[in-house]
Every structure is written in structure tokens, then in C-alpha cells.
Design a protein around this motif. Structure first.
Motif, short mmCIF file in Angstrom:
data_model
loop_
_atom_site.label_atom_id
_atom_site.label_comp_id
_atom_site.label_asym_id
_atom_site.label_seq_id
_atom_site.Cartn_x
_atom_site.Cartn_y
_atom_site.Cartn_z
N CYS A 90 -27.02 2.00 -7.80
CA CYS A 90 -28.41 2.11 -8.12
C CYS A 90 -28.45 2.65 -9.50
N ASN A 105 -26.32 4.16 -2.31
CA ASN A 105 -27.21 4.28 -1.05
C ASN A 105 -26.88 3.62 0.03
N ASN A 158 -40.88 4.77 -11.70
CA ASN A 158 -40.12 3.68 -11.93
C ASN A 158 -40.94 2.49 -12.75
N THR A 192 -32.63 5.45 -8.04
CA THR A 192 -33.20 5.96 -6.99
C THR A 192 -32.64 7.43 -6.54
N VAL A 195 -35.28 9.84 -6.16
CA VAL A 195 -35.82 9.96 -4.89
C VAL A 195 -35.19 11.27 -3.93
N TYR A 206 -42.02 11.07 -6.94
CA TYR A 206 -41.30 9.76 -7.39
C TYR A 206 -42.54 8.72 -6.93
N THR A 208 -43.38 4.49 -7.48
CA THR A 208 -42.84 3.05 -7.65
C THR A 208 -43.81 1.99 -7.13
N HIS A 217 -32.60 -0.46 -1.95
CA HIS A 217 -32.72 0.65 -3.04
C HIS A 217 -33.33 1.95 -2.42
N PHE A 218 -34.32 1.95 -1.74
CA PHE A 218 -35.10 3.02 -1.21
C PHE A 218 -35.02 3.30 -0.02
#
Length: 271
Positions: A90, A105, A158, A192, A195, A206, A208, A217-218
Motif C-alpha cells: 500500500c 496489509n 487521503n 494506509t 491508519v 485519518y 478518506t 487497503h483499509f
């Protein structure tokens, strides 16, 4: 904490993230070849090799689990209860520009909840991880609890498109709001990894836009923040993965309320 074949899901997430991080670190600075994916988006040989390393670890330990991976897509049953979400690198743009701001991640969604997750920093050697209850950072072989803190006033926003909530929300306009500058200081890490830094107390928050359900990603960062006790919602203040989507992950309720008010103010102007 489910334990299968002697290793918990959380520890497997750590092992897999470390395997990917080792590849990312090894290939750094070699200007790896790019594979174009879409306008303005690409993968490098490091993305692909790191993903293979992660999947090798997961498939060896949990061959019956489904996987959604950034580069190779979905494998396993479409409706599988257990699904690993893998983002092998990422911050690919950062990496290609030889900037050491990237994360690896790995998260497990079991049913509706992410029950194990890890975000590895290939260059610091840290791995931020959770078993769904605790949030910790592994450094030099030892684990320490993560403690969110808002004192830095640093907020990562982001700026990468798309913006599904535009015109009601545009991240650049959030940064331009005088109320933001009065209280916070913007940062744009473009990974990320930031985060996880909210959970660790290195960032106040954070923010986005985006549709984040089953996001490779999250998922890990959101799980880390929730386990650490952060205040985590979508852009509309609803629980993550519901409502308008997007993310406000804040170290505490006060910081979250201030950012939510700024986002709502922008939405009112756009309506």
C-alpha cells in the motif's frame, strides 16, 4: 482467538504480513518493472512478488479459506465465511519514487467482522496487529499495546480519487476549510500505514472517501483502530462499511466530533 494447526489467525496475519514486507524491503531501490492496471494506477514487480509470498503463507496454513488480493483478485468460494484481504504494497506510488512510506496489509474477515489483522512497515520493521480485541505493535520480537493519542493534531487525509461522496465531500476542500487549519495540521502519507499510526498515537486522525467494505487497503487499519479504542465511523458518522462510506478514524471522540462537524459543514455547502 481461533487456533488452527498451532497458529492463531492473528499470528498468521503477522507472519504473512512479515513475509510480504521482507520482499518489499529486498526489492526496494531496484526500480522494478511496472504493470499498468488503470489510468494513473499500476503495480510493480514488488507488489506481485510480495503478494505471492503472502498467499503462500496463507494457503499453506489455511487452504480452505477464501482470499481477496489486490493483484490476483478473488479465490475460493464467493460466499465464504472466512476471507483474507491482502494488500501487498500500500503506497505503490511512494515505493516507485523510492519513498519509504508504504504498508503491507493482511486482514481476515470471518462473517461480518474482521477478527485478525496486521499492517507491516517494511522499513521500520514494525508490525501493527490485532486479534480483534487487543491492538499491539511488534518491534524487535516484542509486543507493546497501542495507545491512541490526539495531541499531535496531525491528520492524514487521503487525496486519491475516486470521491464517491462528491460534491458533498471533497478531501481537498476539507484541508482548505479554515476550521481545519485552526485545530489540525494536514499530512498526506498516501499509504494506509497512516491508519495504523492513528491506533499507535502517531496521528490524531485519518480521513478518506471511498467504498471500504472488504477493502484490502483499509480492513487491517480499521480493525487496528477499533481494537485500540479509537472512534471510527464513516463520513456520515455511521458505523464503518455502512451509510455513505468513507472513513473518519480518530484517536478520541473529541477529535472525531470536530472532524465530523467539518465534513458535515462541507456536505451542507454542497447540497
Amino acid at each position: 482467538m481461533p487456533i488452527i494447526h498451532g497458529e492463531s489467525d492473528a499470528q498468521l496475519a503477522v507472519t504473512a504480513a512479515q513475509a510480504g514486507a521482507a520482499v518489499v524491503r529486498e526489492l526496494y531501490g531496484r526500480r522494478p518493472a511496472r504493470r499498468e492496471k488503470a489510468a494513473g494506477d499500476f503495480a510493480t514487480a514488488a507488489d506481485l512478488a510480495a503478494e505471492r509470498a503472502i498467499l503462500d503463507v496463507l494457503r499453506a496454513a489455511r487452504p480452505d479459506d477464501a482470499v481477496t488480493a489486490e493483484e490476483s483478485g478473488d479465490t475460493g468460494a464467493a460466499g465464504a465465511r472466512r476471507r483474507w484481504l491482502v494488500d501487498p504494497l500500500c503506497g505503490t506510488l511512494n515505493y516507485a519514487a523510492q519513498t519509504m512510506l508504504v504498508g503491507v496489509n493482511v486482514a481476515l474477515r470471518a462473517g461480518a467482522e474482521v477478527t485478525a489483522a496486521a499492517t507491516a512497515d517494511p522499513f521500520s520493521g514494525e508490525v501493527f496487529w490485532t486479534d480483534g480485541t487487543r491492538a499491539l505493535v511488534r518491534r524487535d520480537g516484542g509486543d507493546a499495546e497501542l495507545t491512541p493519542a490526539a495531541g499531535s493534531a496531525l491528520v492524514d487525509v487521503n487525496l486519491d480519487p475516486p470521491y464517491p461522496n462528491a460534491p458533498g465531500f471533497r478531501p481537498a476542500l476539507l484541508l482548505a476549510d479554515p476550521g481545519f487549519a485552526e485545530r489540525f495540521r494536514p499530512r498526506v502519507v498516501s499509504s494506509t500505514l497512516a491508519v495504523a499510526w492513528v491506533a499507535a498515537g502517531r496521528r490524531a486522525a485519518y480521513v478518506t472517501d471511498g467504498h471500504l467494505a472488504d477493502s484490502v487497503h483499509f480492513a487491517a487499519g480499521i480493525a487496528l483502530c477499533r481494537a485500540a479504542g479509537c472512534t471510527v465511523t464513516g463520513l456520515d458518522g455511521e458505523p464503518p462499511y455502512t451509510g455513505a462510506g468513507g472513513l473518519i478514524a480518530a484517536a478520541d471522540a473529541e477529535t472525531h466530533a470536530a472532524l465530523l462537524d467539518l465534513v458535515n459543514r462541507q456536505a451542507r455547502r454542497g447540497s
